[in-house]
Design a protein around this motif. Sequence first.
Motif, mmCIF file in Angstrom:
data_model
loop_
_atom_site.group_PDB
_atom_site.id
_atom_site.type_symbol
_atom_site.label_atom_id
_atom_site.label_comp_id
_atom_site.label_asym_id
_atom_site.label_seq_id
_atom_site.Cartn_x
_atom_site.Cartn_y
_atom_site.Cartn_z
ATOM 1 N N TYR A 159 73.978 1.427 -41.503
ATOM 2 C CA TYR A 159 73.680 0.611 -42.559
ATOM 3 C C TYR A 159 72.939 1.418 -43.697
ATOM 4 C CZ TYR A 159 73.839 -2.771 -38.653
ATOM 5 O OH TYR A 159 74.415 -3.341 -37.688
ATOM 6 N N ASP A 218 68.697 1.418 -56.902
ATOM 7 C CA ASP A 218 68.842 0.919 -55.430
ATOM 8 C C ASP A 218 69.677 1.948 -54.847
ATOM 9 O OD1 ASP A 218 71.402 0.533 -56.057
ATOM 10 O OD2 ASP A 218 71.426 -1.373 -55.997
ATOM 11 N N ALA A 219 69.850 2.059 -53.669
ATOM 12 C CA ALA A 219 70.747 2.857 -52.977
ATOM 13 C C ALA A 219 71.797 3.624 -53.451
ATOM 14 C CB ALA A 219 71.109 2.617 -51.469
ATOM 15 N N HIS A 224 66.749 8.869 -43.422
ATOM 16 C CA HIS A 224 66.924 7.473 -43.393
ATOM 17 C C HIS A 224 66.453 7.129 -45.129
ATOM 18 C CE1 HIS A 224 66.847 6.626 -38.850
ATOM 19 N NE2 HIS A 224 67.159 7.870 -39.194
ATOM 20 N N LEU A 225 66.936 5.835 -45.459
ATOM 21 C CA LEU A 225 66.993 5.897 -46.947
ATOM 22 C C LEU A 225 66.091 4.636 -47.456
ATOM 23 C CD1 LEU A 225 70.740 4.937 -47.343
ATOM 24 C CD2 LEU A 225 69.416 6.997 -47.557
ATOM 25 N N GLN A 226 65.015 4.145 -46.626
ATOM 26 C CA GLN A 226 64.065 3.455 -47.451
ATOM 27 C C GLN A 226 63.277 4.085 -48.172
ATOM 28 O OE1 GLN A 226 62.868 0.477 -44.516
ATOM 29 N NE2 GLN A 226 61.269 -0.165 -45.576
HETATM 30 C C1 LIG Z 1 69.547 -3.325 -40.129
HETATM 31 C C2 LIG Z 1 69.029 -2.262 -40.942
HETATM 32 C C3 LIG Z 1 68.262 -1.447 -40.517
HETATM 33 C C4 LIG Z 1 67.602 -0.350 -41.353
HETATM 34 N N1 LIG Z 1 66.791 0.454 -40.707
HETATM 35 C C5 LIG Z 1 66.050 1.486 -41.561
HETATM 36 C C6 LIG Z 1 65.282 2.284 -41.016
HETATM 37 O O1 LIG Z 1 64.667 2.147 -40.042
HETATM 38 N N2 LIG Z 1 64.440 3.165 -41.752
HETATM 39 C C7 LIG Z 1 65.074 3.370 -43.202
HETATM 40 O O2 LIG Z 1 64.704 4.293 -43.939
HETATM 41 N N3 LIG Z 1 66.010 2.615 -43.516
HETATM 42 C C8 LIG Z 1 66.701 1.679 -42.783
HETATM 43 N N4 LIG Z 1 67.511 0.876 -43.155
HETATM 44 C C9 LIG Z 1 68.340 1.402 -44.353
HETATM 45 C C10 LIG Z 1 67.584 0.904 -45.634
HETATM 46 O O3 LIG Z 1 67.051 -0.509 -45.324
HETATM 47 C C11 LIG Z 1 68.176 0.480 -47.007
HETATM 48 O O4 LIG Z 1 69.185 1.685 -47.284
HETATM 49 C C12 LIG Z 1 67.567 0.179 -48.217
HETATM 50 O O5 LIG Z 1 67.085 -1.243 -47.899
HETATM 51 C C13 LIG Z 1 68.750 0.018 -49.212
HETATM 52 O O6 LIG Z 1 67.730 -0.726 -50.556
HETATM 53 P P1 LIG Z 1 68.522 -1.288 -51.777
HETATM 54 O O7 LIG Z 1 67.369 -1.616 -52.634
HETATM 55 O O8 LIG Z 1 69.771 -0.486 -52.006
HETATM 56 O O9 LIG Z 1 69.262 -2.604 -50.793
HETATM 57 P P2 LIG Z 1 68.542 -3.942 -50.306
HETATM 58 O O10 LIG Z 1 67.337 -3.365 -49.487
HETATM 59 O O11 LIG Z 1 69.628 -4.450 -49.609
HETATM 60 O O12 LIG Z 1 68.092 -4.926 -51.396
HETATM 61 C C14 LIG Z 1 68.992 -5.587 -52.140
HETATM 62 C C15 LIG Z 1 68.318 -6.887 -52.623
HETATM 63 O O13 LIG Z 1 69.003 -7.467 -53.591
HETATM 64 C C16 LIG Z 1 69.207 -8.915 -52.978
HETATM 65 N N5 LIG Z 1 70.310 -9.456 -53.868
HETATM 66 C C17 LIG Z 1 71.450 -9.591 -53.259
HETATM 67 N N6 LIG Z 1 72.505 -10.228 -54.197
HETATM 68 C C18 LIG Z 1 71.564 -10.760 -55.054
HETATM 69 C C19 LIG Z 1 71.947 -11.503 -56.122
HETATM 70 N N7 LIG Z 1 73.278 -12.044 -56.355
HETATM 71 N N8 LIG Z 1 70.931 -12.121 -57.017
HETATM 72 C C20 LIG Z 1 69.500 -11.555 -56.623
HETATM 73 N N9 LIG Z 1 69.114 -10.897 -55.500
HETATM 74 C C21 LIG Z 1 70.233 -10.311 -54.722
HETATM 75 C C22 LIG Z 1 69.104 -9.000 -51.634
HETATM 76 O O14 LIG Z 1 68.393 -10.204 -51.026
HETATM 77 C C23 LIG Z 1 67.816 -7.777 -51.295
HETATM 78 O O15 LIG Z 1 66.648 -8.182 -51.452
HETATM 79 C C24 LIG Z 1 68.127 -0.218 -42.660
HETATM 80 C C25 LIG Z 1 69.183 -1.162 -43.070
HETATM 81 C C26 LIG Z 1 69.632 -2.140 -42.404
HETATM 82 C C27 LIG Z 1 70.380 -3.232 -42.660
#
Ligand SMILES: Cc1cc2nc3c(=O)[nH]c(=O)nc-3n(C[C@H](O)[C@H](O)[C@H](O)COP(=O)(O)OP(=O)(O)OC[C@H]3O[C@@H](n4cnc5c(N)ncnc54)[C@H](O)[C@@H]3O)c2cc1C
Length: 283
Positions: A224, A252-253, A263-265
């Motif tokens: 993920y 975002d990522a 890890h990406l958070q």
């Molecule tokens: C099961 C799991 C476990 C993980 N464990 C870890 C960990 O332990 N440690 C770590 O560092 N990383 C972990 N990660 C990875 C980390 O969570 C992600 O890399 C990070 O959250 C990515 O951030 P992002 O902002 O790119 O996307 P996201 O966090 O997915 O954010 C995207 C946001 O956009 C919103 N969205 C989507 N479509 C729309 C739309 N059309 N309109 C409005 N809003 C929308 C979604 O609801 C979401 O809130 C994990 C990921 C998963 C799935």
Amino acid sequence: MLRCTSGIGPAEHLGDMGIPVLQDTPVGENLQDHFGVFNNYLVPLHDSLLRVNRQPLYFIWEVLRYFLFGTGVLLAPVVQMAIFACTALLDKHGVPLEDKQPEINSVPDVEIMPLAYAQGLAQKDATRGGFSFLTVLLTPESKGSVRLRNIDPRAAPRIDFNYLSTLSDRMRMRHALRLVLRLARGLREQGYQLEPAEAPPLDAEVVGDDTLDRQITEQGCTTYHYTSTCALGSVVGNDLVVKGTRNLRVADASVFPEVPACHLQAPVVAVAEKCANMILSIH
Ligand SMILES: Cc1cc2nc3c(=O)[nH]c(=O)nc-3n(C[C@H](O)[C@H](O)[C@H](O)COP(=O)(O)OP(=O)(O)OC[C@H]3O[C@@H](n4cnc5c(N)ncnc54)[C@H](O)[C@@H]3O)c2cc1C
């Protein structure tokens, strides 16, 4: 994908979909992820988090411990430790090369997570628990893509991860899996009751590439950590604005030019804070 349905994406792909092109940019290309492979083992039930599923009285006791004393296995994260390694410093049996030193600034390219939990066959044995090693390639070369399936923005996209498509990625994963076999065998040699459930035999020296490749196919999965489909430099500029647009930012990522070897958070939060600061400094 909203960007693509709005006309911001690779011109050829948008043309195939019949979407007028506003900005020709490689949105959706360069997809990366941390590909992982499970090796699952059977272990004594009391060492595995599966005990919580199997023994209702034990579960009730752990719930009480959690609420009354704030302790117990319910506080245990599934990942409690991680081993980082450089495959360039391992021989083909997963043994560290004594005459080779890490280069300055070299980052580990694999992460091995021992988990007191296992899926699959380990869950079918009522008397024993499951344990697994999750082996993850942190610095993949392989790149995939995310494409529109059709012009409906709500339709699930077509995702091709293209995992382990370079020889280097596959060989590094095999090296890492051999290191895991050595770790598992080390546990057994010290008397620990560990038995392969969905894992190659413990003998890293004799396990062939075909056995490891079968393990990769059967137990491989995403962790993920999807990134890089709106990469800095190609799709967005240093201000995170999509090139060719004025106020459309990505934070975002997907902006990492390549998947970070961690890890990406935390890196995603750093990007978000940087983006917020840049917007505040303008307004
Ligand atoms: C099961 C799991 C476990 C993980 N464990 C870890 C960990 O332990 N440690 C770590 O560092 N990383 C972990 N990660 C990875 C980390 O969570 C992600 O890399 C990070 O959250 C990515 O951030 P992002 O902002 O790119 O996307 P996201 O966090 O997915 O954010 C995207 C946001 O956009 C919103 N969205 C989507 N479509 C729309 C739309 N059309 N309109 C409005 N809003 C929308 C979604 O609801 C979401 O809130 C994990 C990921 C998963 C799935």
